[in-house]
Design a protein around this motif. Structure first.
Motif, PDB file in Angstrom:
ATOM      1  N   ASP A   1       0.706  -0.967   0.392  1.00  0.00           N
ATOM      2  CA  ASP A   1       0.002  -0.124  -0.104  1.00  0.00           C
ATOM      3  C   ASP A   1       0.780   0.929  -0.189  1.00  0.00           C
ATOM      4  N   TYR A   2       1.744   1.353   0.449  1.00  0.00           N
ATOM      5  CA  TYR A   2       2.798   2.602   0.646  1.00  0.00           C
ATOM      6  C   TYR A   2       3.368   3.145  -0.829  1.00  0.00           C
ATOM      7  N   CYS A   3       4.101   1.459  -1.821  1.00  0.00           N
ATOM      8  CA  CYS A   3       4.251   1.891  -2.670  1.00  0.00           C
ATOM      9  C   CYS A   3       3.676   1.891  -4.052  1.00  0.00           C
ATOM     10  N   ARG A   4       2.280   1.691  -3.593  1.00  0.00           N
ATOM     11  CA  ARG A   4       0.736   1.761  -4.365  1.00  0.00           C
ATOM     12  C   ARG A   4       1.243   0.743  -5.787  1.00  0.00           C
ATOM     13  N   GLU A   5       2.154  -0.181  -5.601  1.00  0.00           N
ATOM     14  CA  GLU A   5       1.724  -1.282  -7.057  1.00  0.00           C
ATOM     15  C   GLU A   5       1.982  -3.025  -6.036  1.00  0.00           C
ATOM     16  N   VAL A   6       1.979  -3.123  -7.295  1.00  0.00           N
ATOM     17  CA  VAL A   6       2.488  -5.335  -6.709  1.00  0.00           C
ATOM     18  C   VAL A   6       4.291  -5.434  -6.973  1.00  0.00           C
ATOM     19  N   VAL A   7       4.323  -5.882  -6.135  1.00  0.00           N
ATOM     20  CA  VAL A   7       5.635  -5.764  -5.726  1.00  0.00           C
ATOM     21  C   VAL A   7       6.379  -6.948  -5.650  1.00  0.00           C
ATOM     22  N   ARG A   8       5.611  -8.688  -5.562  1.00  0.00           N
ATOM     23  CA  ARG A   8       6.763  -9.243  -5.546  1.00  0.00           C
ATOM     24  C   ARG A   8       5.333 -10.600  -6.652  1.00  0.00           C
ATOM     25  N   GLU A   9       5.518 -11.025  -7.273  1.00  0.00           N
ATOM     26  CA  GLU A   9       4.725 -12.112  -8.003  1.00  0.00           C
ATOM     27  C   GLU A   9       5.367 -13.425  -7.857  1.00  0.00           C
ATOM     28  N   GLU A  10       4.682 -14.720  -7.527  1.00  0.00           N
ATOM     29  CA  GLU A  10       4.988 -16.035  -7.111  1.00  0.00           C
ATOM     30  C   GLU A  10       3.552 -16.673  -8.030  1.00  0.00           C
ATOM     31  N   GLU A  11       4.670 -17.952  -8.000  1.00  0.00           N
ATOM     32  CA  GLU A  11       3.045 -18.938  -8.822  1.00  0.00           C
ATOM     33  C   GLU A  11       2.586 -19.446  -7.488  1.00  0.00           C
ATOM     34  N   GLU A  12       1.536 -20.106  -7.535  1.00  0.00           N
ATOM     35  CA  GLU A  12       1.300 -21.569  -6.078  1.00  0.00           C
ATOM     36  C   GLU A  12      -0.118 -22.123  -6.965  1.00  0.00           C
ATOM     37  N   LYS A  13      -0.481 -23.313  -6.492  1.00  0.00           N
ATOM     38  CA  LYS A  13      -1.208 -24.415  -7.059  1.00  0.00           C
ATOM     39  C   LYS A  13      -2.359 -24.338  -5.016  1.00  0.00           C
ATOM     40  N   ALA A  14      -3.455 -24.263  -6.026  1.00  0.00           N
ATOM     41  CA  ALA A  14      -4.925 -24.598  -4.589  1.00  0.00           C
ATOM     42  C   ALA A  14      -5.095 -26.243  -4.649  1.00  0.00           C
ATOM     43  N   VAL A  15      -4.728 -27.092  -4.012  1.00  0.00           N
ATOM     44  CA  VAL A  15      -5.623 -27.854  -3.845  1.00  0.00           C
ATOM     45  C   VAL A  15      -6.228 -28.695  -3.576  1.00  0.00           C
ATOM     46  N   LYS A  16      -7.674 -28.999  -3.265  1.00  0.00           N
ATOM     47  CA  LYS A  16      -8.813 -29.501  -2.672  1.00  0.00           C
ATOM     48  C   LYS A  16      -9.290 -27.559  -2.076  1.00  0.00           C
ATOM     49  N   GLY A  17      -9.487 -26.822  -2.833  1.00  0.00           N
ATOM     50  CA  GLY A  17      -9.462 -25.854  -1.872  1.00  0.00           C
ATOM     51  C   GLY A  17      -8.289 -25.136  -0.835  1.00  0.00           C
ATOM     52  N   GLU A  18      -7.225 -24.885  -0.680  1.00  0.00           N
ATOM     53  CA  GLU A  18      -6.470 -25.031   0.253  1.00  0.00           C
ATOM     54  C   GLU A  18      -4.865 -24.273  -0.249  1.00  0.00           C
ATOM     55  N   LEU A  19      -4.931 -23.255  -0.275  1.00  0.00           N
ATOM     56  CA  LEU A  19      -3.823 -22.476  -0.547  1.00  0.00           C
ATOM     57  C   LEU A  19      -2.468 -22.404   0.418  1.00  0.00           C
ATOM     58  N   SER A  20      -1.391 -22.792   0.527  1.00  0.00           N
ATOM     59  CA  SER A  20      -0.329 -22.236   1.587  1.00  0.00           C
ATOM     60  C   SER A  20       1.028 -22.127   0.934  1.00  0.00           C
ATOM     61  N   GLY A  21       1.390 -21.199   1.642  1.00  0.00           N
ATOM     62  CA  GLY A  21       2.823 -20.711   0.757  1.00  0.00           C
ATOM     63  C   GLY A  21       3.472 -19.568   1.900  1.00  0.00           C
ATOM     64  N   GLU A  22       4.406 -18.795   1.562  1.00  0.00           N
ATOM     65  CA  GLU A  22       5.534 -18.111   2.205  1.00  0.00           C
ATOM     66  C   GLU A  22       5.691 -16.871   1.504  1.00  0.00           C
ATOM     67  N   ILE A  23       5.974 -15.618   1.583  1.00  0.00           N
ATOM     68  CA  ILE A  23       6.545 -14.768   0.404  1.00  0.00           C
ATOM     69  C   ILE A  23       7.026 -13.937   1.096  1.00  0.00           C
ATOM     70  N   PHE A  24       8.474 -12.844   0.882  1.00  0.00           N
ATOM     71  CA  PHE A  24       9.369 -11.800   1.661  1.00  0.00           C
ATOM     72  C   PHE A  24       8.618 -10.409   1.271  1.00  0.00           C
ATOM     73  N   LEU A  25       8.791 -10.300   2.781  1.00  0.00           N
ATOM     74  CA  LEU A  25       7.871  -8.742   2.413  1.00  0.00           C
ATOM     75  C   LEU A  25       8.978  -8.031   2.993  1.00  0.00           C
TER      76      LEU A  25
END
Length: 664
Positions: free
Chosen positions: A200-224
């Motif tokens: 919200d401070y930069c007002r843009e998407v600062v990182r992008e990753e690709e993940e896969k949801a399995v049976k409606g569940e999505l888990s992951g990590e991303i650096f802030l």
């Protein structure tokens, strides 16, 4: 020969003066200390001792020594039932101010930084109130209630088809670990997703990753790391469906832990959830280490017990109440190893300041004490229902005030507990700022950059709202969809079936009630497929509890429209009709003078091409059941510009203007 200076024999710490004239080489016998206590001027003469500097100015031998003023924690909190509304809606402002119960608070309502009106709200005996801001106009709102503030946006919007629920998250060492539940038309979503981290401070998407949801569940990590926040996760499917999840307490000033060296133990205090922590009044506290100290404190989430580990000549304990701003001092002398000092902290928010000395050694400690409260409130409800009637059971062994809030999971709500955690962390940092050994300098002060607001714009376009407001006993407010009928072949007796319309804005229920023992509520939800967030606040004395669960309403038929809010004549736009049908059915769509009828089975979507404003009506019938959806696409209207801040620029000057709001 100059007279000996007292400064050579007095050590000034962050919160204490340490005096020791009992050295053979010291020519001074005593030092005169003057200070004011409870409106009375006092004078003492000391040869050895510890003097508190907290919330007082003192004179040493007639020379001024400035004291330390600690802040107070104002427990007044306010939040809106949603973060985004549409024009004509009413916003409900939830207020909690337990220290101001049974009194009135001033209310100031601002739109686009301009005062709209002033009012007042009466708090009940629990210190709670629900204030209504009616007839909202487009723009950015800020509602100030006493020392608290709630902000929200009014704009035309479309809720996403993809429903995303943040089931769990943790922030550890600037890494966001998340677990998200994903549903699409009542079915678990499975497949690839693009994850965008929006700052919200930069007002843009600062990182992008690709993940896969399995049976409606999505888990992951991303650096802030490297970004200020606050953050949101933008989720996008390969077919273009999107969802947005805000990450609470993810600003750098909130997510960075406060490191406290508490008499032999090292703690981290977090506003956001973190592993291995104890939760106390919205904060997450965990011990991360130990250090050598002549004293040891039992814990910082319960009434503290100080154990003496090494001989000490003097110990001064100052108990500072963060709520009242008052303090108590306890003076001890000639302490032996094994002795125990019990500290009475009736306030749930306390700063414990300890000064100790032994011969030529001085020790100084400052630590917050956040008393953990025993949970009183529990909630029971099914996670999935097929009918529209929800049975909810609340239980509390003691009488408490509750506010029950039910909302579509796609809307966002900033919780009172999150606001309490943020405010408490800010006050704790201010309290510890002088004590540089207890808080790293890099965390001592956080200055949030504020960029200029230039223009805010609002539209005159009138949108037709297909809701009616229902009020029961003056405490329940819900948005009920109107019914409409479309002719369909195969309907019983050749007549049209009457169906409930699936609309963009789902049910919002807000109920105030007292709970003592077991209370059962039967709640009628919209008779359409949906996922709802059930949130219950509990209020008692100085305690705040918050419980949250989700419930799925699963129906054999589901129908939703994804289309733009505005379109001009001659534009080219796309609309999608999403459907789900257990078995075979007939889907009929009316738009722009056209009628499309298709036989369908299972789930899918059909695409429409739009070239002008229109109203889309969709109708799905199967096995004598029917569901409908309506979406009105408006012509952009005239716009009125309201300047919230004017900036005059010289030729060639460049500024960043991140808050230009355009509706239309």
């Amino acid at each position: 020969m100059e007279a000996p200076s007292w400064r050579n024999y007095v050590t000034q710490g962050s919160f204490f003066l340490f005096i020791n004239l009992e050295e053979e080489s010291c020519p001074l016998k005593t030092i005169k200390i003057e200070y004011e206590e409870d409106g009375t001027r006092k004078t003492v003469e000391l040869s050895k001792g510890i003097v508190s500097l907290v919330n007082r100015s003192i004179k040493v031998e007639s020379e001024e020594v400035y004291g330390v003023t600690l802040p107070k924690l104002d427990l007044t909190l306010a939040t809106s039932d949603r973060k985004v509304y549409q024009k004509g809606d009413s916003a409900k402002i939830l207020v909690w101010a337990p220290l101001k119960a049974s009194s009135r608070l001033e209310v100031f309502v601002y739109r686009n930084d301009q005062l709209e009106y002033e009012d007042e709200v009466f708090l009940d005996s629990y210190g709670t109130a629900v204030y209504t801001v009616p007839d909202l106009e487009l723009g950015e709102y800020r509602v100030v209630v006493g020392e608290a503030e709630a902000s929200f946006t009014v704009a035309e919007y479309t809720l996403p088809i993809l429903r995303a629920v943040l089931e769990d998250y943790k922030i550890e060492e600037d890494i966001l670990k998340y677990k998200i539940k994903l549903l699409k038309l009542g079915e678990p979503y499975e497949g690839p997703l693009k994850i965008g981290l929006y700052c919200d401070y930069c007002r843009e998407v600062v990182r992008e990753e690709e993940e896969k949801a399995v049976k409606g569940e999505l888990s992951g990590e991303i650096f802030l790391k490297g970004h200020t926040g606050a953050f949101s996760l933008y989720l996008t499917t390969p077919t273009g469906e999107t969802a947005n999840i805000g990450i609470p307490l993810s600003k750098i000033s909130e997510r960075e832990p406060l490191v406290v060296k508490a008499l032999g133990k090292v703690y981290e205090i977090h506003a956001a959830p973190t592993s291995g922590a104890v939760k106390a009044r919205g904060l997450y506290i965990k011990q991360v280490g130990v250090e050598t100290s002549p004293l040891e404190v039992s814990d910082i989430t319960s009434k503290p017990v100080i154990k003496i580990l090494s001989p000490l000549d003097i110990v001064l304990v100052v108990v500072y109440d963060l709520l009242s701003g008052k303090k108590e001092e306890h003076y001890y002398t000639d302490l032996k190893p094994g002795q125990v000092l019990k500290v009475d902290t009736s306030s749930p928010y306390t700063i414990l300041l300890v000064g100790a000395m032994n011969k030529k050694k001085f020790y100084e400690y400052a630590t917050p004490i956040i008393l953990q409260s025993k949970p009183k409130l529990s909630i029971e409800l099914p996670s999935k229902i097929e009918s529209s009637r929800l049975k909810l059971v609340l239980h509390s062994p003691e009488k408490i005030k509750c506010i029950l809030l039910i909302e579509d999971v796609r809307t966002q709500h900033e919780s009172l507990e999150e606001k309490l955690a943020s405010k408490t962390m800010r006050v704790l940092r201010e309290s510890m700022i002088e004590f540089t050994r207890a808080i790293p300098p890099s965390l001592a002060v956080f200055l949030e950059r504020r960029l200029p607001e230039v223009l805010a714009m609002e539209t005159y376009s009138e949108s037709r709202i297909m809701y009616r407001l229902v009020s029961q006993r003056g405490i329940v407010t819900s948005m009920q969809p109107l019914a409409f009928a479309l002719p369909a072949k195969g309907a019983a007796g050749g007549k049209a079936l009457e169906v409930a319309v699936t609309l963009e804005r789902q049910l919002i229920l807000l109920e105030e009630l007292e709970v003592e023992g077991t209370v059962v509520r039967e709640i009628e939800l919209p008779d359409v497929d949906g996922v709802y967030r059930v949130k219950v606040y509990g209020f008692y004395d100085l305690g705040l509890e918050e419980l949250e669960k989700t419930v799925e309403v699963s129906k054999p038929l589901a129908l939703e429209i994804d289309a733009p809010t505005y379109i001009s004549e001659g534009d080219l736009a796309e609309a999608s009709i999403y459907y789900r049908c257990l078995g075979r059915g007939v889907l009929r769509v009316e738009y722009a003078g056209k009628v499309v009828t298709e036989k369908i089975e299972g789930s899918g979507r059909i695409l429409l091409v739009l070239t002008k404003p229109t109203t889309i009506k969709a109708y799905l019938e199967s096995d004598r059941r029917a569901v409908g959806a309506v979406k009105e696409i408006l012509q952009p209207g005239l716009e009125k510009v309201t300047a919230s801040r004017l900036v005059f620029l010289e030729e060639g000057a460049v500024i960043e203007a991140p808050r230009i709001l355009v509706y239309g």
